[in-house]
Design a protein around this motif. Sequence first.
Motif: not given
Length: 397
Positions: A170-173, A223-244
């Motif tokens: 993501d583009f967080t710090e 790390p990807f926990t905060h997208d461009r629209d400000g939506v928060f997502i936890d990393m385990p949830e994000f990688t599981a979604e990628l795998a789907r």
Amino acid sequence: PLPLHAALPISSQQCWVLPAVAAAPPSSVLILNSYDQGYSWTDGEVAGIRSGLDDASGIQLSVEYLDWRRFPSQQNLDQVEKLLQTRYGVSRPDVLVVTDNPALDFALDYRSSLFAGVPIVFCGINDYQTSLLRGAKDVTGVAEEIDPAGTLRLALRLHAHANNVYVITDFTEAGLAVRQTIQSAVPEFKDRATFTFSPDVTVAEVMDAVAKLPSGTIILAAPFTHDRDGVFIDMPEFTAELARHTSLPIYGMYEHCLGQGIVGGVLTSAQLEGTQAGELATRILAGEPASSIPVVTQRSTLVAFDWNRLEAFGIPVSSLPVGATVINRPVTILDTNRRLVVFTIVVMLFLVLGIVFLAINDVRRERAEARALRLATAIEHGRGQWHHRSEGGCAPI
């Protein structure tokens, strides 16, 4: 102590009322987290700190959160400062443990008003350099280690036909800092694979992008926990979604994503960092000066894989580095009852040896009986010949 009049003589016998010896108050530790409760990285750090403090009995533990992911503002910091002043202004902790960079910065900024004289232990600090401490005394901790190059070496070796790597951050710090670290490692692999970095996108756009990636691509989920629209997502949830959304191999950088769609990698462990920070705090509570304890470096990663993902890509466990951790491996009787298996093997070995011994004895006995039979036959034959000669008049005169 008791009031002064309680120490005056109260009879002619000059009896004195002495103040009771009060029990020493328990040692206190305050954990100040950069992020929010329920965020898996922070929860792992706190669990590790608790584990590291287990050997120190009688500790009063408090946990606070800056919630910097959701409220990255000076107003939030000012409010937290007032809250901590109310809670700990009179009774300061014996040790302050801070997790991740925002909490360390906060502790140093407000140390004079909130934590004067309190030793600080940190963990989860990205790009640690001594300059981050600003010359502060009685500060030590665990520097966060990430090893994207190590993960990429493993991934490209295990997937020999891969020639593309798609890196997602993501583009967080924090995301940009890790992106820069990965970019610095890319030249090592310039003759092996082509690298593409994700743009600043939404979660949905990331999923659409990975679904269209060509075969021969490895995905590195940073790390990807905060997208461009400000939506928060936890990393385990994000990688599981990628795998789907893709059948391509996904490699990660953090242990808490293991079992959530990634194959594995050289993974930074929040719990391991927290445990080491808790152990440092225990040493300080035991009387060791924080200033005499060197910062722990290069000890916050482990090589780990998910057996289910290894099976999906046909990767044998024998091809992994020696000592690698493998989760979700099918449980065998050897895993659950090694003693029984060893005992059974030993008993069977003795039985086999017994059978071999009896078979050898049977062969020897049969051979001995055959020799005895041949000898008896020869003797009987000799007697018969002698008797025949005697009857034929050949007896001696």
